[in-house]
Enzyme design. Structure first.
Site, PDB file in Angstrom:
ATOM      1  N   GLU A 120       0.846  -1.190   0.000  1.00  0.00           N
ATOM      2  CA  GLU A 120       0.000   0.000   0.000  1.00  0.00           C
ATOM      3  C   GLU A 120       0.879   1.236   0.000  1.00  0.00           C
ATOM      4  O   GLU A 120       2.096   1.148   0.133  1.00  0.00           O
ATOM      5  CB  GLU A 120      -0.957  -0.014   1.201  1.00  0.00           C
ATOM      6  CG  GLU A 120      -0.271   0.024   2.552  1.00  0.00           C
ATOM      7  CD  GLU A 120      -1.245  -0.205   3.721  1.00  0.00           C
ATOM      8  OE1 GLU A 120      -2.220  -0.962   3.562  1.00  0.00           O
ATOM      9  OE2 GLU A 120      -1.020   0.383   4.788  1.00  0.00           O
TER      10      GLU A 120
ATOM     11  N   HIS B 151      -4.547   3.223   8.072  1.00  0.00           N
ATOM     12  CA  HIS B 151      -3.315   2.712   8.657  1.00  0.00           C
ATOM     13  C   HIS B 151      -2.370   3.868   8.978  1.00  0.00           C
ATOM     14  O   HIS B 151      -2.222   4.783   8.174  1.00  0.00           O
ATOM     15  CB  HIS B 151      -2.602   1.765   7.691  1.00  0.00           C
ATOM     16  CG  HIS B 151      -3.287   0.442   7.548  1.00  0.00           C
ATOM     17  ND1 HIS B 151      -3.128  -0.341   6.436  1.00  0.00           N
ATOM     18  CD2 HIS B 151      -4.121  -0.229   8.362  1.00  0.00           C
ATOM     19  CE1 HIS B 151      -3.841  -1.457   6.582  1.00  0.00           C
ATOM     20  NE2 HIS B 151      -4.457  -1.397   7.747  1.00  0.00           N
TER      21      HIS B 151
END
Lengths: 332, 387
Positions: free
Chosen positions: A209, A247
């Site tokens: 990511e 996150h």
């Protein structure tokens, strides 16, 4: 074989008497994992859902032979829990806890350097070797035993990927979520090294990511040392810069850490990059026919150590059989 | 979490980092009063979180109290546009009034966490006033770096590396050492994710001073810093995002028309990506958490539909352990309670999927069920166009 966890793994759950700790300790046990002990300071001596509880990890190791720890301790105390597990001689520490202060993790990572203990996470779903052991919070039933290694910074996106694989009849050797925080224990590179050395893993699905440079590091490692096919997906292609996407580690800062950069780095290293998250399973399926059918079950017994010592280039010709070679299909 | 320049300078001053004399004002007359106290030339600086304030007209020099008052009256209440604010700009509610000074040289000093090394890294550059990312791209050799092990803190060798690297000598070298040490102490004690002094100036009379200061804090560590939490300025955040944070929802507003509601950050990002691939534009990032409880779903809906750009909603839940009948129940209740009229596409995985889908169909609400995330994204994009 699989990496890091297997049937003989003996798990101690830190924070076992909490709501989450209880739920997942039982789910792991139900899956077949040997959950041999729990730790909750002050509750040592009780039996919780049939699991003996200790005050310290040291006791759990001494009395029940625990060699792997699964941590559900709240964020303020989680760094301490990791250090306690390492100090007690636990070799594999899986920290599920989300929200640990970054500087706490800086200190933990520093202490763990040069030690035997390996940390997975924090802020991760954990690790599973389907059919053998589950040390984490992932739903066990979506997995199936097989020969694909999966490594990811995400939780539910990993389930999505695994779901796609299982739906196509493609099993997994081990699936490991390394966590979405800026400072984590095990890296993509560590996982790739283990999967490359594992004779029962044929191909690797890597899910990255935005944020940081872990994917770029992984790409460099793949180029130099990995002969097995690697399929990559990077989420956050549409993420705006400067914003933390859930996150703690998923942020494009100063224009770096974008999905486009990472995808380019992966492609340059010969990794098959998938644009759509709906096509991860399909992309893995596409590289599989290139692995000769005989290779899907172990042909030769190669110990992990022996395989690790061989360098990629030397291994490649032997590892690839006839047909469309995976190594060749990558642009090196 | 971000804070304003004047707040950062207050914190730095507590740690002994030299900052210019000055105070914050919310009215033009108060700004004039501060200028009067300081005497001489002052600088009036707009206090918003975004950078690039000077270029946008948010920083003005004033030679007298009267000029300062005038400058403040121009800046206060303006919609300040910079490359970081977006086209509508950010309303200025406060100005910092500081002593002006002669500047001999502008430098850069910053501390961030180096994720690869797993350590804080000190960065210094002689190219002060420029964005460090720009320097890193164009003149990487102009940046001097030193990693700090928290076990030892900043040592003499760190400060010598940075100080000599910047070409400092004698008293300035010594002053730089103290400056770096104190800045690091503040960084560590307050759990910063960034502490940046840009520019760090050498004044005409040979002192080092933090002319600007930027500090951001690790959200994960805020619970142990109530004093930092108190500095949060909700005016600087999107109202919907503030509302979402009350319910522990991870929500980020974007510009598209396809709303999405997902469990898990990675899957939520991937869902935005697939919406784009299907030809739509995501209206938001929204992670309702791994469990996706009925209460979270209702809160999430309330926030999603407050964004009037949203034309259709895509719910993408990969639960595994989660029971889809419970999820469907929660969604139906939320949609009824809030009177949601938008088309809602639901893709869910977990136990009792069929039961959950039947409940959605039989509810006679505006639900469209989808198989897999591609199907879901395509159906939502189509629905958003049709609406």
């Amino acid at each position: 074989m699989s990496i890091l966890v297997e049937k003989s793994t003996r798990v101690v759950v830190q924070g076992v008497t909490g709501k989450e700790g209880t739920f997942h300790a039982l789910a792991c046990r139900e899956y077949g994992t040997k959950v041999v002990a729990g730790v909750t300071p002050g509750k040592g001596g009780i039996l919780h859902e049939g699991i003996p509880v200790f005050d310290t990890v040291t006791d759990a190791v001494a009395k029940e032979g625990a060699n792997t720890s699964l941590i559900f301790v709240p964020p303020a105390f989680a760094a301490d829990a990791v250090l306690e597990a390492a100090d007690a001689g636990v070799r594999l520490i899986v920290c599920i806890t989300e929200g640990i202060p970054t500087l706490d993790m800086v200190r933990v990572a520093r202490v763990l350097q040069g030690r035997d203990a390996r940390l997975i996470g924090p802020n991760c779903p954990g690790i599973i070797s389907p059919g053998k052991a589950k040390v984490g919070i992932m739903p066990g039933h979506i997995h199936s035993p097989g020969r694909i290694g999966v490594v990811s910074r995400s939780g539910t996106l990993t389930y999505e990927a695994v779901g796609q694989l299982t739906a196509r009849g493609i099993g997994q050797s081990t699936c490991v979520g390394i966590g979405g925080d800026p400072i984590i224990g095990m890296s993509f590179v560590d996982a790739l090294r283990l999967f490359q050395a594992d004779p029962e893993t044929d191909a690797i699905l890597m899910i990255g990511e935005i944020g940081g440079t872990a994917e770029e590091d992984a790409a460099a490692f793949v180029k130099a040392h990995v002969t097995k096919p690697v399929i990559g997906f990077i989420c956050g292609q549409t993420a705006p810069p400067g914003r933390r996407m859930g996150h703690a580690g998923a942020i494009i800062s100063g224009g770096t850490g974008t999905a486009a950069e990472k995808m380019a780095a992966l492609r340059k290293a010969g990794i098959t990059v998938v644009q759509s998250p709906a096509e991860m399973g399909q992309a893995v399926a596409r590289v599989l026919p290139a692995v000769p059918a005989g290779r899907r079950t172990p042909r030769r017994r190669v110990s992990a150590g022996a395989a690790r010592n061989r360098k990629g280039a030397a291994r490649r010709p032997a590892a690839r059989g006839k047909g469309r070679s995976i190594a060749k299909s990558r642009s090196r | 979490m971000k804070i304003h320049e004047y707040q950062a300078k207050t914190i730095l001053a507590e740690f002994g980092v030299p900052v210019p004399r000055g105070r914050v004002a919310t009215t033009a007359s108060a700004a004039g009063g501060i200028a009067q106290e300081l005497g001489g030339t002052v600088v009036v600086k707009a206090q918003i979180h975004a950078g690039g304030r000077g270029k946008g007209g948010g920083v003005k020099l004033a030679r007298s109290a009267q000029e300062a008052e005038q400058a403040a009256s121009q800046i206060l209440g303006m919609m300040l546009k910079t490359h970081q604010t977006g086209p509508e700009g950010q309303l200025v509610k406060r100005v910092l009034v500081e002593e002006g000074m002669a500047i001999r040289q502008e430098l850069y000093l910053g501390i961030v966490i180096d994720r690869t090394a797993g350590l804080p890294v000190l960065m210094a550059s002689s190219a002060g006033g420029m964005e460090i990312e720009e320097v890193a791209r164009t003149r990487p050799e102009a940046i001097v770096k030193a990693h700090v092990d928290p076990a030892t803190g900043v040592r003499g060798y760190h400060t010598r590396k940075l100080g000599y690297g910047l070409g400092l000598k004698g008293d300035l070298l010594k002053a730089a050492g103290e400056f770096v040490t104190k800045l690091y102490q503040a960084f560590e004690a307050k759990d910063c994710s960034l502490a940046e002094i840009n520019p760090l100036v050498i004044t005409g009379d040979g002192r080092l001073l933090a002319l600007d200061a930027k500090m951001t804090f690790d959200d994960n560590a805020l619970s142990r810093h109530p004093e930092i939490q108190a500095l949060r300025d909700l005016d600087e955040e999107s109202p919907l995002e503030v509302e979402a944070s009350k319910y522990n929802l991870n929500y980020i507003k974007l510009d598209g028309t396809v709303g999405c509601m997902v469990n898990g950050a990675g899957l939520a990002m991937a869902t935005m990506d697939i919406i784009k691939l299907a030809g739509g534009e995501p209206a938001n990032f929204l992670d309702v958490g791994g469990g996706a409880s009925a209460e979270q779903i209702e809160n999430a809906f309330r926030i999603l539909i407050s964004d009037t750009n949203v034309r259709a909603v895509f719910i993408n839940i990969f639960g595994g352990i989660l029971r889809c009948d419970r999820l469907a129940e929660g969604v139906i209740r939320a949609v009824r309670a809030l009177g949601v009229r938008l088309p809602i596409v639901i893709r869910m995985e977990g136990t009792n999927v069929e039961l959950g889908q039947r409940m959605l169909r039989e509810s006679r609400l505006n639900f469209i069920t989808a198989q897999g995330m591609k199907d879901g994204a395509e159906k939502t994009v189509r629905a958003a166009r049709g609406a």
